[in-house]
Design an enzyme around this catalytic site. Sequence first.
Site, short mmCIF file in Angstrom:
data_model
loop_
_atom_site.label_atom_id
_atom_site.label_comp_id
_atom_site.label_asym_id
_atom_site.label_seq_id
_atom_site.Cartn_x
_atom_site.Cartn_y
_atom_site.Cartn_z
N SER A 271 9.08 -4.54 -1.56
CA SER A 271 7.79 -4.37 -0.87
C SER A 271 7.08 -5.72 -0.83
CB SER A 271 6.92 -3.37 -1.64
OG SER A 271 5.59 -3.39 -1.17
N TYR B 65 2.98 -1.01 -9.69
CA TYR B 65 3.84 -0.99 -8.50
C TYR B 65 4.27 -2.41 -8.13
CZ TYR B 65 5.36 0.06 -3.69
OH TYR B 65 6.08 0.18 -2.53
N1 LIG Z 1 5.73 3.28 3.21
C1 LIG Z 1 5.35 2.06 2.93
O1 LIG Z 1 4.28 1.61 3.39
C2 LIG Z 1 6.22 1.18 2.06
C3 LIG Z 1 5.93 -0.19 2.04
C4 LIG Z 1 6.72 -1.03 1.27
C5 LIG Z 1 7.76 -0.52 0.53
N2 LIG Z 1 8.01 0.82 0.54
C6 LIG Z 1 9.12 1.30 -0.28
O2 LIG Z 1 10.04 1.96 0.54
C7 LIG Z 1 10.78 2.90 -0.22
C8 LIG Z 1 10.78 4.22 0.52
O3 LIG Z 1 9.44 4.69 0.60
P1 LIG Z 1 8.94 5.61 1.81
O4 LIG Z 1 7.81 4.94 2.45
O5 LIG Z 1 10.09 6.05 2.61
O6 LIG Z 1 8.32 6.80 0.94
P2 LIG Z 1 8.58 8.37 0.97
O7 LIG Z 1 7.63 8.90 -0.04
O8 LIG Z 1 8.55 8.87 2.35
O9 LIG Z 1 10.09 8.48 0.44
C9 LIG Z 1 10.41 8.13 -0.87
C10 LIG Z 1 11.67 8.85 -1.25
O10 LIG Z 1 12.02 8.51 -2.60
C11 LIG Z 1 12.38 9.71 -3.27
N3 LIG Z 1 12.19 9.61 -4.70
C12 LIG Z 1 11.05 9.34 -5.39
N4 LIG Z 1 11.30 9.41 -6.71
C13 LIG Z 1 12.62 9.72 -6.86
C14 LIG Z 1 13.46 9.95 -7.97
N5 LIG Z 1 12.98 9.86 -9.21
N6 LIG Z 1 14.75 10.25 -7.75
C15 LIG Z 1 15.25 10.35 -6.49
N7 LIG Z 1 14.48 10.16 -5.40
C16 LIG Z 1 13.18 9.86 -5.58
C17 LIG Z 1 11.42 10.75 -2.66
O11 LIG Z 1 11.90 12.04 -2.92
C18 LIG Z 1 11.51 10.36 -1.20
O12 LIG Z 1 12.66 10.93 -0.60
C19 LIG Z 1 10.10 2.98 -1.59
O13 LIG Z 1 10.85 2.24 -2.52
C20 LIG Z 1 8.75 2.31 -1.33
O14 LIG Z 1 8.21 1.74 -2.50
C21 LIG Z 1 7.27 1.68 1.30
#
Ligand SMILES: NC(=O)c1ccc[n+]([C@@H]2O[C@H](COP(=O)([O-])OP(=O)(O)OC[C@H]3O[C@@H](n4cnc5c(N)ncnc54)[C@H](O)[C@@H]3O)[C@@H](O)[C@H]2O)c1
Length: 250
Positions: free
Chosen positions: A138, A151
């Site tokens: 991120s 985070y």
């Molecule tokens: N959405 C944003 O703005 C953003 C920005 C930067 C980075 N990210 C990163 O991108 C990645 C995906 O996030 P997203 O936006 O798709 O979020 P999201 O909440 O839509 O999806 C996250 C996924 O991770 C899974 N997850 C969480 N804890 C878990 C565990 N203990 N075991 C197995 N699965 C688990 C959830 O069930 C979900 O399917 C993350 O690592 C997040 O930190 C997201």
Amino acid sequence: MSFEGKRVLVTGGSKGIGRATVEAFREAGARVAVNGRTTESTAEGIAALGGNDLIAAPGDIGTAAGCEAVVGAALDAFGGLDVLVNSAGVAMARSIETCDESFWDEIIDINLKGTFFCIRAAVPALRESRGSIVNVASTSGLAGDPNLSVYCASKAGVVMLTKALAAEFAPEVRVNSVCPGWVYTDMAKRYINKSDDPAAALAGINAESPMGRIARPDEIAASILYLSSEAAGIVTGANLTIDGGSMVSC
Ligand SMILES: NC(=O)c1ccc[n+]([C@@H]2O[C@H](COP(=O)([O-])OP(=O)(O)OC[C@H]3O[C@@H](n4cnc5c(N)ncnc54)[C@H](O)[C@@H]3O)[C@@H](O)[C@H]2O)c1
């Protein structure tokens, strides 16, 4: 990009960026294993993708045993692995005064420890296939955000894990990361909808980006496919920022 016949595991593949990555690999001809935290959430994710062809690899990646079970399910189904994408993650905001040990452990265990132990479980198979790993970090791993210290620390750890393991695994396995800024997934929507004025919160996020908008999950998936592909055959230890230019003036 063709991934015809390639074997791919996406953690957190039932939602958000992970789900978009599953879809993109599948369209490119790969066989894909989808991880969700539970059997039910994995099955729901696969059903939402209309995916009889998808492999379920359920499990909580917040423990080393969970990571081994998740990777093990993919290896059992495929007999090997070509690409591991670590997308599962959680984001929660708190000032340091209100962070207790369990809050620290939950975020670090899922975002950082989970990434490490999924890689540890997958690397023998990836060495054999001369495969590749992409970690979803991120921009919060590159710059500090108030109330997101845990985070930020977890994602900075993922960025450095990428570099250290790229050095350790070369030349057999490439390891890269992506650093998205805001992406319009459930994670972002939870933050937006918690605000008193969600429309204004979304407008604020859009305004933070020189490109004037939040990213779509498929735009992150496209970069994950590039880093996994032969086109990136000499790219390892790299971190690709995908944030509409938000970080250029940091
Ligand atoms: N959405 C944003 O703005 C953003 C920005 C930067 C980075 N990210 C990163 O991108 C990645 C995906 O996030 P997203 O936006 O798709 O979020 P999201 O909440 O839509 O999806 C996250 C996924 O991770 C899974 N997850 C969480 N804890 C878990 C565990 N203990 N075991 C197995 N699965 C688990 C959830 O069930 C979900 O399917 C993350 O690592 C997040 O930190 C997201």
